[in-house]
Scaffold this motif. Sequence first.
Motif, PDB file in Angstrom:
ATOM      1  N   LYS A 142      -3.901 -11.938 -45.488  1.00 37.60           N
ATOM      2  CA  LYS A 142      -3.795 -11.391 -46.847  1.00 37.60           C
ATOM      3  C   LYS A 142      -2.857 -10.192 -46.919  1.00 37.60           C
ATOM      4  CE  LYS A 142      -7.943  -8.529 -46.379  1.00 37.60           C
ATOM      5  NZ  LYS A 142      -9.345  -8.325 -46.855  1.00 37.60           N
ATOM      6  N   ASN A 143      -2.568  -9.580 -45.782  1.00 37.94           N
ATOM      7  CA  ASN A 143      -1.698  -8.401 -45.760  1.00 37.94           C
ATOM      8  C   ASN A 143      -0.271  -8.716 -45.319  1.00 37.94           C
ATOM      9  OD1 ASN A 143      -3.798  -6.607 -46.557  1.00 37.94           O
ATOM     10  ND2 ASN A 143      -4.575  -6.593 -44.461  1.00 37.94           N
ATOM     11  N   LEU A 144       0.048  -9.995 -45.138  1.00 39.81           N
ATOM     12  CA  LEU A 144       1.390 -10.397 -44.717  1.00 39.81           C
ATOM     13  C   LEU A 144       2.305 -10.617 -45.917  1.00 39.81           C
ATOM     14  CD1 LEU A 144       0.523 -12.990 -41.911  1.00 39.81           C
ATOM     15  CD2 LEU A 144       1.183 -10.597 -41.603  1.00 39.81           C
ATOM     16  N   SER A 145       3.599 -10.414 -45.711  1.00 36.03           N
ATOM     17  CA  SER A 145       4.574 -10.710 -46.760  1.00 36.03           C
ATOM     18  C   SER A 145       4.675 -12.222 -46.947  1.00 36.03           C
ATOM     19  CB  SER A 145       5.942 -10.155 -46.366  1.00 36.03           C
ATOM     20  OG  SER A 145       6.464 -10.862 -45.244  1.00 36.03           O
ATOM     21  N   GLU A 148      -6.852 -18.794 -45.153  1.00 38.21           N
ATOM     22  CA  GLU A 148      -7.851 -17.789 -45.495  1.00 38.21           C
ATOM     23  C   GLU A 148      -7.340 -16.395 -45.169  1.00 38.21           C
ATOM     24  OE1 GLU A 148     -10.558 -18.000 -47.087  1.00 38.21           O
ATOM     25  OE2 GLU A 148     -10.876 -20.159 -47.195  1.00 38.21           O
ATOM     26  N   GLY A 149      -7.436 -15.498 -46.140  1.00 38.95           N
ATOM     27  CA  GLY A 149      -6.829 -14.189 -46.034  1.00 38.95           C
ATOM     28  C   GLY A 149      -7.366 -13.280 -44.952  1.00 38.95           C
ATOM     29  N   PHE A 150      -8.606 -13.491 -44.527  1.00 40.02           N
ATOM     30  CA  PHE A 150      -9.184 -12.564 -43.535  1.00 40.02           C
ATOM     31  C   PHE A 150      -8.928 -12.991 -42.101  1.00 40.02           C
ATOM     32  CE2 PHE A 150     -12.658 -15.488 -42.825  1.00 40.02           C
ATOM     33  CZ  PHE A 150     -12.908 -16.048 -44.077  1.00 40.02           C
ATOM     34  N   PHE A 151      -8.298 -14.160 -41.883  1.00 42.40           N
ATOM     35  CA  PHE A 151      -7.942 -14.572 -40.529  1.00 42.40           C
ATOM     36  C   PHE A 151      -6.591 -13.981 -40.132  1.00 42.40           C
ATOM     37  CE2 PHE A 151     -10.653 -18.491 -41.386  1.00 42.40           C
ATOM     38  CZ  PHE A 151     -11.704 -18.031 -40.614  1.00 42.40           C
ATOM     39  N   THR A 152      -6.363 -13.905 -38.835  1.00 43.38           N
ATOM     40  CA  THR A 152      -5.091 -13.394 -38.321  1.00 43.38           C
ATOM     41  C   THR A 152      -4.248 -14.544 -37.793  1.00 43.38           C
ATOM     42  OG1 THR A 152      -5.921 -13.111 -36.056  1.00 43.38           O
ATOM     43  CG2 THR A 152      -6.248 -11.267 -37.593  1.00 43.38           C
ATOM     44  N   PRO A 153      -2.922 -14.365 -37.672  1.00 44.13           N
ATOM     45  CA  PRO A 153      -2.073 -15.399 -37.084  1.00 44.13           C
ATOM     46  C   PRO A 153      -2.551 -15.812 -35.684  1.00 44.13           C
ATOM     47  CG  PRO A 153      -0.709 -13.783 -38.176  1.00 44.13           C
ATOM     48  CD  PRO A 153      -2.108 -13.240 -38.205  1.00 44.13           C
ATOM     49  N   ASP A 154      -2.968 -14.851 -34.896  1.00 40.88           N
ATOM     50  CA  ASP A 154      -3.442 -15.143 -33.544  1.00 40.88           C
ATOM     51  C   ASP A 154      -4.639 -16.091 -33.577  1.00 40.88           C
ATOM     52  OD1 ASP A 154      -3.285 -14.237 -30.553  1.00 40.88           O
ATOM     53  OD2 ASP A 154      -5.407 -14.059 -31.065  1.00 40.88           O
ATOM     54  N   TYR A 155      -5.604 -15.788 -34.425  1.00 40.97           N
ATOM     55  CA  TYR A 155      -6.793 -16.631 -34.531  1.00 40.97           C
ATOM     56  C   TYR A 155      -6.442 -18.021 -35.055  1.00 40.97           C
ATOM     57  CZ  TYR A 155     -11.171 -18.566 -36.194  1.00 40.97           C
ATOM     58  OH  TYR A 155     -12.226 -19.418 -36.410  1.00 40.97           O
ATOM     59  N   LYS A 204       2.262 -20.180 -28.085  1.00 42.36           N
ATOM     60  CA  LYS A 204       2.051 -19.035 -28.973  1.00 42.36           C
ATOM     61  C   LYS A 204       3.038 -17.916 -28.654  1.00 42.36           C
ATOM     62  CE  LYS A 204      -2.178 -17.435 -29.482  1.00 42.36           C
ATOM     63  NZ  LYS A 204      -3.391 -16.623 -29.206  1.00 42.36           N
ATOM     64  N   ARG A 205       3.179 -17.587 -27.379  1.00 42.30           N
ATOM     65  CA  ARG A 205       4.111 -16.523 -26.995  1.00 42.30           C
ATOM     66  C   ARG A 205       5.536 -16.865 -27.441  1.00 42.30           C
ATOM     67  NH1 ARG A 205       1.138 -16.737 -22.181  1.00 42.30           N
ATOM     68  NH2 ARG A 205       2.797 -17.968 -21.184  1.00 42.30           N
ATOM     69  N   GLU A 206       5.945 -18.098 -27.167  1.00 42.80           N
ATOM     70  CA  GLU A 206       7.314 -18.512 -27.490  1.00 42.80           C
ATOM     71  C   GLU A 206       7.566 -18.505 -29.001  1.00 42.80           C
ATOM     72  OE1 GLU A 206       7.578 -22.354 -25.727  1.00 42.80           O
ATOM     73  OE2 GLU A 206       7.852 -21.592 -23.681  1.00 42.80           O
ATOM     74  N   LEU A 207       6.657 -19.103 -29.760  1.00 45.85           N
ATOM     75  CA  LEU A 207       6.860 -19.235 -31.201  1.00 45.85           C
ATOM     76  C   LEU A 207       6.677 -17.904 -31.932  1.00 45.85           C
ATOM     77  CD1 LEU A 207       5.088 -22.667 -31.770  1.00 45.85           C
ATOM     78  CD2 LEU A 207       7.536 -22.201 -31.981  1.00 45.85           C
ATOM     79  N   PHE A 208       5.696 -17.111 -31.511  1.00 43.57           N
ATOM     80  CA  PHE A 208       5.480 -15.820 -32.159  1.00 43.57           C
ATOM     81  C   PHE A 208       6.679 -14.898 -31.930  1.00 43.57           C
ATOM     82  CE2 PHE A 208       0.689 -15.208 -33.098  1.00 43.57           C
ATOM     83  CZ  PHE A 208       0.613 -16.489 -33.610  1.00 43.57           C
ATOM     84  N   GLU A 209       7.233 -14.941 -30.720  1.00 42.72           N
ATOM     85  CA  GLU A 209       8.407 -14.118 -30.444  1.00 42.72           C
ATOM     86  C   GLU A 209       9.618 -14.616 -31.230  1.00 42.72           C
ATOM     87  OE1 GLU A 209      11.230 -12.686 -26.686  1.00 42.72           O
ATOM     88  OE2 GLU A 209       9.376 -13.790 -26.308  1.00 42.72           O
ATOM     89  N   LYS A 210       9.777 -15.923 -31.277  1.00 45.28           N
ATOM     90  CA  LYS A 210      10.930 -16.531 -31.946  1.00 45.28           C
ATOM     91  C   LYS A 210      10.975 -16.176 -33.425  1.00 45.28           C
ATOM     92  CE  LYS A 210      13.257 -20.932 -32.449  1.00 45.28           C
ATOM     93  NZ  LYS A 210      14.391 -20.495 -31.636  1.00 45.28           N
ATOM     94  N   PHE A 211       9.807 -16.183 -34.065  1.00 44.93           N
ATOM     95  CA  PHE A 211       9.745 -15.946 -35.503  1.00 44.93           C
ATOM     96  C   PHE A 211       9.327 -14.525 -35.873  1.00 44.93           C
ATOM     97  CE2 PHE A 211       9.502 -20.560 -35.225  1.00 44.93           C
ATOM     98  CZ  PHE A 211      10.406 -20.933 -36.199  1.00 44.93           C
ATOM     99  N   GLY A 212       9.211 -13.661 -34.869  1.00 45.88           N
ATOM    100  CA  GLY A 212       8.870 -12.271 -35.146  1.00 45.88           C
ATOM    101  C   GLY A 212       7.443 -12.076 -35.604  1.00 45.88           C
ATOM    102  N   ILE A 213       6.572 -13.004 -35.230  1.00 42.20           N
ATOM    103  CA  ILE A 213       5.165 -12.916 -35.632  1.00 42.20           C
ATOM    104  C   ILE A 213       4.385 -12.041 -34.658  1.00 42.20           C
ATOM    105  CG2 ILE A 213       3.061 -14.270 -36.106  1.00 42.20           C
ATOM    106  CD1 ILE A 213       4.878 -16.652 -36.711  1.00 42.20           C
ATOM    107  N   ASP A 214       4.908 -11.848 -33.448  1.00 40.04           N
ATOM    108  CA  ASP A 214       4.168 -11.149 -32.403  1.00 40.04           C
ATOM    109  C   ASP A 214       3.688  -9.760 -32.846  1.00 40.04           C
ATOM    110  OD1 ASP A 214       6.841 -10.556 -32.516  1.00 40.04           O
ATOM    111  OD2 ASP A 214       7.153 -10.444 -30.354  1.00 40.04           O
ATOM    112  N   LYS A 215       4.480  -9.071 -33.638  1.00 38.41           N
ATOM    113  CA  LYS A 215       4.099  -7.731 -34.097  1.00 38.41           C
ATOM    114  C   LYS A 215       3.017  -7.773 -35.174  1.00 38.41           C
ATOM    115  CE  LYS A 215       8.741  -5.939 -33.171  1.00 38.41           C
ATOM    116  NZ  LYS A 215       9.966  -5.346 -33.773  1.00 38.41           N
ATOM    117  N   PHE A 216       2.798  -8.955 -35.736  1.00 39.71           N
ATOM    118  CA  PHE A 216       1.817  -9.107 -36.813  1.00 39.71           C
ATOM    119  C   PHE A 216       0.662 -10.024 -36.407  1.00 39.71           C
ATOM    120  CE2 PHE A 216       5.983  -8.262 -38.562  1.00 39.71           C
ATOM    121  CZ  PHE A 216       5.748  -7.269 -39.495  1.00 39.71           C
ATOM    122  N   ALA A 217       0.544 -10.279 -35.112  1.00 39.74           N
ATOM    123  CA  ALA A 217      -0.423 -11.265 -34.620  1.00 39.74           C
ATOM    124  C   ALA A 217      -1.858 -10.935 -35.003  1.00 39.74           C
ATOM    125  CB  ALA A 217      -0.309 -11.403 -33.107  1.00 39.74           C
TER     126      ALA A 217
END
Length: 258
Positions: free
Chosen positions: A149-152, A104-111, A131-144
Amino acid sequence: MSEEIVRAEGLKKTFTLSKKQQKIEKTGETRRVAVNGLSFSAYRGEIYGLLGPNGAGKTTTLRMLSTLIRPDAGDAFLCGHSVVKEPAKVRDEIGFMTSELKLEGFFTPDYLFDFFGAMHGVEKSTLQRRKRELFEKFGIDKFAEVQVKNLSTGMLQKVSLVISIVHDPSVVIFDEPTNGLDVLTAKVVTDFLSELKAMGKSVLLSTHIFSLVEKLCDRVGIIFDGKMVAEGPLDEIAKGDLEKSFFDLYYGIKGEMV
């Protein structure tokens, strides 16, 4: 011998073709056998590749293994659990990743990570650590906190990936893992698959890309028209040239000249 983690026994799946599908494909067929008596085994700590052209039955096979669809006949066992009789136990052991996963486009990776973690019953402190480990590993932390809907496309694929393994599954199943990805994101995903193998996980993937199989897979099953036509260690199947071996099989079965 390595521990058998996945065993497929005579899997079969048939679908009904809609009038629209019949018209598009210019066929009078009302039923189509997508997978026809498929059997194979995969072992702990290896990457197993299902290789075949589009429409061969690869995705249908992985969906049956992931309990998303039920086989018409046959069964499969993942970590000793039947996909037919114990689907909930199978789902506890696997992570399933597909490019067709819709978020769903209105949810965030964190949620989403927290939501799927709670669904799998992951303890809160463990969930936050992963979450900390995987988000950092894949560079998701800055987009958490960025809405999906706004992600590449590449970032969305990474989010889908971490969500699929939120519960640290024993078996990771990927349908066309590099499909639609740019070269940088594809490398991140393929490197991670190798890491999962090194961690003792079992990885099953489907693809039509020879180089991906040659780079990653320990064993391979070649599938045409829903049937397994060759299966075994990569070096035995490839015989020095996987692409040539593949087309030798294909044209041999089709009865055409190479």
